[in-house]
Enzyme design. Structure first.
Site, mmCIF file in Angstrom:
data_model
loop_
_atom_site.group_PDB
_atom_site.id
_atom_site.type_symbol
_atom_site.label_atom_id
_atom_site.label_comp_id
_atom_site.label_asym_id
_atom_site.label_seq_id
_atom_site.Cartn_x
_atom_site.Cartn_y
_atom_site.Cartn_z
ATOM 1 N N ASP A 12 0.803 -1.227 0.000
ATOM 2 C CA ASP A 12 0.000 0.000 0.000
ATOM 3 C C ASP A 12 0.835 1.276 0.000
ATOM 4 O OD1 ASP A 12 -2.182 -1.711 0.138
ATOM 5 O OD2 ASP A 12 -2.223 -1.652 2.324
ATOM 6 N N GLU A 13 1.980 1.219 -0.624
ATOM 7 C CA GLU A 13 2.868 2.384 -0.664
ATOM 8 C C GLU A 13 2.385 3.429 -1.663
ATOM 9 O OE1 GLU A 13 3.818 -0.745 -1.138
ATOM 10 O OE2 GLU A 13 5.312 -1.304 0.375
ATOM 11 N N LYS A 15 1.698 2.236 -5.075
ATOM 12 C CA LYS A 15 2.239 1.722 -6.342
ATOM 13 C C LYS A 15 1.297 1.987 -7.518
ATOM 14 C CE LYS A 15 2.328 -2.324 -4.334
ATOM 15 N NZ LYS A 15 2.066 -1.980 -2.930
ATOM 16 N N GLY A 39 -4.505 -4.284 -3.780
ATOM 17 C CA GLY A 39 -5.517 -3.265 -4.044
ATOM 18 C C GLY A 39 -4.763 -2.008 -4.436
ATOM 19 N N THR A 41 -4.778 1.678 -5.946
ATOM 20 C CA THR A 41 -5.716 2.782 -6.153
ATOM 21 C C THR A 41 -5.170 3.784 -7.159
ATOM 22 O OG1 THR A 41 -6.227 2.552 -3.810
ATOM 23 C CG2 THR A 41 -7.104 4.510 -4.928
ATOM 24 N N THR A 236 3.179 -12.626 2.554
ATOM 25 C CA THR A 236 2.313 -13.219 1.538
ATOM 26 C C THR A 236 3.053 -14.417 0.947
ATOM 27 O OG1 THR A 236 0.873 -12.750 -0.331
ATOM 28 C CG2 THR A 236 3.060 -11.715 -0.387
ATOM 29 N N ALA A 296 -7.373 -1.040 0.878
ATOM 30 C CA ALA A 296 -8.072 -0.887 -0.398
ATOM 31 C C ALA A 296 -8.763 -2.185 -0.814
ATOM 32 C CB ALA A 296 -7.092 -0.432 -1.475
ATOM 33 N N ASP A 330 2.565 14.523 1.871
ATOM 34 C CA ASP A 330 1.581 15.531 2.305
ATOM 35 C C ASP A 330 0.873 15.144 3.612
ATOM 36 O OD1 ASP A 330 0.583 13.528 0.335
ATOM 37 O OD2 ASP A 330 -1.361 14.315 0.951
#
Ligand code: GDP
Ligand code: IMO
Ligand code: MG
Length: 421
Positions: A12-13, A15, A39, A41, A236, A296, A330
């Site tokens: 979830d970096e 990508k 997941g 996004t 995983t 996600a 941010d």
């Protein structure tokens, strides 16, 4: 040549956004491992899309998107996702290719995942329950069914044989859920899959490379979830690191050029397992809130903490990272003080290496403090406009890792990316 974009933490970096951003520079975008546990996004014309199975280059016209042999594919997820993509006016039939060697995730793999997690009780991995582990077990155990098998007359017989085998395992685990609706969906999705361009992935990609086409390999999960190098057993079931590109697409190591490692400006993890810099306090809560840190794929709250440079340096080493890309900078805008982990304290000793196991030892992160920049950076376009405090934070990370942060992502939007000059 092949460039790789992969995650350096626990997934979830960001990508998906990055792959989507760089896709115009490539001819082929290829997934090489993982499955619908991912997941990714991205924002297409301002609308949010989460991709699980299809590569994140799908929204760009005339780009080939390849699901490589190293992926495990759930036809049901694929079908659902194709519909989403089609709603955006994308002709997936034209742009999506699947390797015939890609292993299929069967409904019973999902059931086995669920049963196995239940059996682990408190020690459960926190799997996404998408059947990833059992599908890879059937691959290495030499039982699995592959996309190419779908075209064979014997497919149904092979399916029944494997299903019976799974049923015995499920019975032994007292799994008594009715999965007949999963099977119905599965067979329906198999019919849907007949329209795809199933290719001999390794010839397909190598021919394109020899024609001078550019390939981007899109990683899923993150390096600390790699089955060999991650925080085993809380990982995983695939090789998420750059080496996975070779086995997951059938390209030779010397074809790989840039390895772009993506890291958040802080750190998150979803599911169980060690996380040395985790913040179980108001600061962690604030990171989760501002960063909107919810999975996600599963919607679970992500665990949050400071950036871990010990783990990151390890990830840069095993991947051969040539450029860093820092996302979600941010999210740190409002923080008075920031911290980075520079070493672990284990048994009273300060260490800068990731130990082979991190569950049976107490790891205390040794943290260095930085002044926050307290500036809204989300509109910055040029690196010259970056606040001084942020420059210091990034510069310390560059020096520690001996790899340069080449880009900083300052918002979820496609255009929110600052090239560091
Ligand atoms: P992936 O699995 O690595 O593709 O990452 P995910 O999509 O699971 O999670 C990353 C989340 O952060 C998504 O909601 C993105 O829209 C969002 N995101 C990506 N880059 C940035 C960024 O620079 N700033 C902010 N605020 N959000 C970002
Ligand atoms: P992307 O590609 C974050 C985690 C799960 C669990 C462990 C094993 O979006 O970065 P699995 O379902 O693979 O058996 O789960 O790995 N996990 C992820 N965490 N992002 C992901 O993918 C993940 N894919 C799996 O939460 O802890
Ligand atoms: Mg994700």
């Amino acid at each position: 040549m092949v460039d790789v974009i992969l995650g350096l933490q626990w997934g979830d970096e960001g990508k998906g956004k990055i792959v989507d951003y760089f896709a115009p520079r490539y001819d082929i975008i290829a997934r090489f491992q993982g499955g619908p546990n991912a997941g990714h996004t991205l924002y297409v014309n301002g609308s949010k899309v989460v991709l699980h199975q299809i590569p994140s280059g799908i929204f760009h016209e005339n780009k080939i998107n390849l699901i490589g042999n190293g992926v495990v594919l759930d036809p049901v997820t694929l079908k659902r996702e194709c519909k989403t993509v089609k709603d955006f006016g994308i002709d997936y039939q034209k742009n999506l290719f699947i390797s015939d060697r890609t292993h299929l995730i069967l409904p019973t793999h999902r059931a086995l995942d669920k049963a196995s997690e239940k059996a682990k009780g408190n020690e459960k991995i926190g799997s996404t329950l998408k059947g990833i582990g059992p599908a890879y077990m059937d691959k290495t155990g030499r039982n699995g069914l592959r996309v190419g098998d779908l075209l064979d007359k014997s497919f149904t017989t092979q399916y029944i044989k494997l299903r019976l085998k799974h049923q015995k395992l499920l019975d032994g685990m007292n799994f008594d859920e009715d999965i007949s609706n999963w099977e119905e969906e599965f067979f329906d999705a198999l019919e849907f899959m007949r329209q795809f361009q199933v290719v001999n992935g390794e010839y397909f990609i190598n021919e394109k490379i020899s024609q001078g086409k550019k390939v981007m390999a899109e990683g899923a999960q993150g390096s600390m979830l790699d089955v060999d190098f991650g925080t085993f057993p809380f990982v995983t079931s695939s090789n998420t690191i750059s080496a996975g590109v070779c086995t997951g697409l059938g390209v030779a190591p010397q074809k790989i050029k840039e390895v772009i490692g993506v890291t958040k400006a802080y750190c998150t993890r979803v599911g169980g397992g060690p996380f040395p810099t985790e913040l179980n306090d108001a600061t962690g809560e604030e990171l989760r809130k501002i960063g909107n840190e919810f999975g996600a794929t599963t919607g679970r709250p992500r665990r949050c903490g400071w950036i871990d440079l010990v783990a990151l340096r390890f990830a840069c080493m095993v991947n051969g990272v040539t450029q860093l890309l820092m996302t979600k900078a941010d999210v740190l805008d409002a923080f008075e003080e920031l911290k980075v982990c520079t070493s672990y304290k284990i048994d009273g000793k300060s260490v800068k290496e990731v130990p082979f196991q991190m569950t049976r030892v107490a790891i205390e992160p040794e943290l260095k403090s930085f002044k926050g920049w307290k500036t809204d950076i989300s509109g910055i376009k040029n690196s010259a406009d970056i606040p001084k405090a942020m420059r210091e934070y990034v510069s310390f990370i560059n020096d520690y890792l001996s790899v340069k942060v080449a880009y900083i992502s300052n918002g979820p939007g496609r255009e929110q990316l600052i090239e560091m000059k």
